[in-house]
Design a protein around this motif. Sequence first.
Motif, short mmCIF file in Angstrom:
data_model
loop_
_atom_site.label_atom_id
_atom_site.label_comp_id
_atom_site.label_asym_id
_atom_site.label_seq_id
_atom_site.Cartn_x
_atom_site.Cartn_y
_atom_site.Cartn_z
N ASP A 1 2.18 1.56 -3.41
CA ASP A 1 1.02 2.20 -4.21
C ASP A 1 0.88 3.38 -4.17
OD1 ASP A 1 0.97 -0.49 -5.11
OD2 ASP A 1 -1.06 -0.87 -4.18
N LYS A 2 0.84 4.10 -2.99
CA LYS A 2 0.66 5.36 -2.73
C LYS A 2 1.72 6.28 -3.23
CE LYS A 2 -0.36 8.64 0.83
NZ LYS A 2 -0.68 9.00 2.52
N ALA A 3 2.94 5.78 -3.15
CA ALA A 3 4.21 6.51 -3.49
C ALA A 3 4.33 6.63 -5.02
CB ALA A 3 5.42 6.09 -3.04
N LYS B 1 0.78 -1.45 0.12
CA LYS B 1 -0.12 0.06 -0.11
C LYS B 1 0.69 1.41 -0.12
CE LYS B 1 -4.36 -1.67 1.88
NZ LYS B 1 -5.32 -1.77 2.98
N ALA B 2 1.94 1.50 0.71
CA ALA B 2 2.93 2.33 0.72
C ALA B 2 3.76 2.71 -0.61
CB ALA B 2 4.12 2.13 1.93
N ALA C 1 1.41 6.50 -6.94
CA ALA C 1 0.36 7.31 -7.43
C ALA C 1 0.69 8.94 -7.24
CB ALA C 1 -0.93 7.07 -6.41
N VAL C 2 1.59 9.05 -6.31
CA VAL C 2 1.84 10.46 -5.88
C VAL C 2 3.07 10.79 -7.19
CG1 VAL C 2 3.45 11.86 -4.63
CG2 VAL C 2 1.62 10.58 -3.63
#
Length: 117
Positions: A97-99, A94-95, A101-102
């Motif tokens: 994926d978030k990175a 999840k971390a 996306a950013v």
Amino acid sequence: MDHFKDQPFVPHTIGRDEITTAFREVFATASGKRVLFWMLEQCAVYQEAYAGELGNATHYTLGRQGVGRRLIAELDRIDPTLYPRLLLAIADLKANDKAAAVSRAKSEEGQDHDIDA
């Protein structure tokens, strides 16, 4: 009454070895971990079961959670560290994926400025 004598005898079967191997293979990939975690989410393992005066909804959620607990119990039977490692792996995924996306958002934002120029 002896609790252990009252339990049904489950012989060691080839099928049990096959399911253990299959779980290990699924757990070995990031996609497999995502699927296992998704399955646990669908089982409402991480939700509150109590739905107030809606007893049927509470019972329904408790039933879903029972399935999730069986899945976790199977992971624990195979290897007591699988479920905790799954939780850690999902947090990492999840971390990441978030990175990603950013990073994509920043990249797209930079492309928008190039078009305006």
